[in-house]
Design a protein around this motif. Structure first.
Motif, PDB file in Angstrom:
ATOM      1  N   LYS A  38      45.140  45.365  35.263  1.00 58.32           N
ATOM      2  CA  LYS A  38      43.963  45.438  36.136  1.00 58.32           C
ATOM      3  C   LYS A  38      43.447  44.018  36.308  1.00 58.32           C
ATOM      4  CE  LYS A  38      42.380  49.953  34.523  1.00 58.32           C
ATOM      5  NZ  LYS A  38      43.029  50.248  33.263  1.00 58.32           N
ATOM      6  N   SER A  41      37.333  41.757  35.561  1.00 55.42           N
ATOM      7  CA  SER A  41      36.005  42.028  36.125  1.00 55.42           C
ATOM      8  C   SER A  41      35.281  40.699  36.287  1.00 55.42           C
ATOM      9  CB  SER A  41      35.218  42.933  35.183  1.00 55.42           C
ATOM     10  OG  SER A  41      34.928  42.230  33.980  1.00 55.42           O
ATOM     11  N   ASN A  42      34.155  40.721  36.960  1.00 55.81           N
ATOM     12  CA  ASN A  42      33.359  39.498  37.107  1.00 55.81           C
ATOM     13  C   ASN A  42      32.998  38.909  35.748  1.00 55.81           C
ATOM     14  OD1 ASN A  42      33.477  39.677  39.870  1.00 55.81           O
ATOM     15  ND2 ASN A  42      31.479  40.642  40.075  1.00 55.81           N
ATOM     16  N   GLU A  44      34.635  39.311  32.910  1.00 56.91           N
ATOM     17  CA  GLU A  44      35.843  38.788  32.261  1.00 56.91           C
ATOM     18  C   GLU A  44      36.257  37.443  32.841  1.00 56.91           C
ATOM     19  OE1 GLU A  44      38.216  42.810  30.912  1.00 56.91           O
ATOM     20  OE2 GLU A  44      38.177  42.304  33.047  1.00 56.91           O
TER      21      GLU A  44
END
Length: 129
Positions: A38, A41-42, A44
């Motif tokens: 995946k 995320s922002n 991460e």
């Protein structure tokens, strides 16, 4: 995340594909897997900037140096303290970003395929009128 894999369907397409080849191409949607890759995320991304984006920046700066300049730079580095992490950071970033490239190329191919197919349908609809 680097240990997760991207589905094999993300393999690159031949460079010599024609519009007709893309329009004729068909595909199945990917299926979610428990340990699938995946994108970060922002939140991460903030943590991943170092080392990955730092390594990209360092690699980019390296490209503007001559071989003698790089030899001098490397000779002045502590082999274990700076040089190895620098080289390893670039290798790890290459591996990290390969999944991004595979996903982007697969999405691009699907968008081109669908768009060109739609164009054919529009043209044949216009010809029927």
């Amino acid at each position: 995340m680097p240990n997760s894999t991207v589905p094999a369907a993300a393999e690159g397409l031949p460079d010599d594909m024609t519009y007709e080849d893309f329009a004729a191409m068909d595909f199945e949607p990917w299926q979610h897997e428990p340990d699938e890759w995946k994108p970060p995320s922002n939140e991460e991304w903030a943590r991943l900037a170092n080392p990955y984006l730092v390594s990209v920046r360092m690699a980019w700066l390296t490209l503007f140096k001559t071989k003698p300049e790089l030899m001098e730079m490397i000779a002045g580095m502590d082999r274990e303290g700076i040089f190895e992490p620098y080289g390893n950071g670039i290798r790890e970033s290459i591996d990290f970003f390969k999944a991004f490239l595979a996903v982007l190329e697969a999405a691009e191919a699907r968008i081109i395929c669908a768009g060109l197919s739609l164009g054919d349908e529009e043209d044949s609809t216009k010809n029927r009128r």
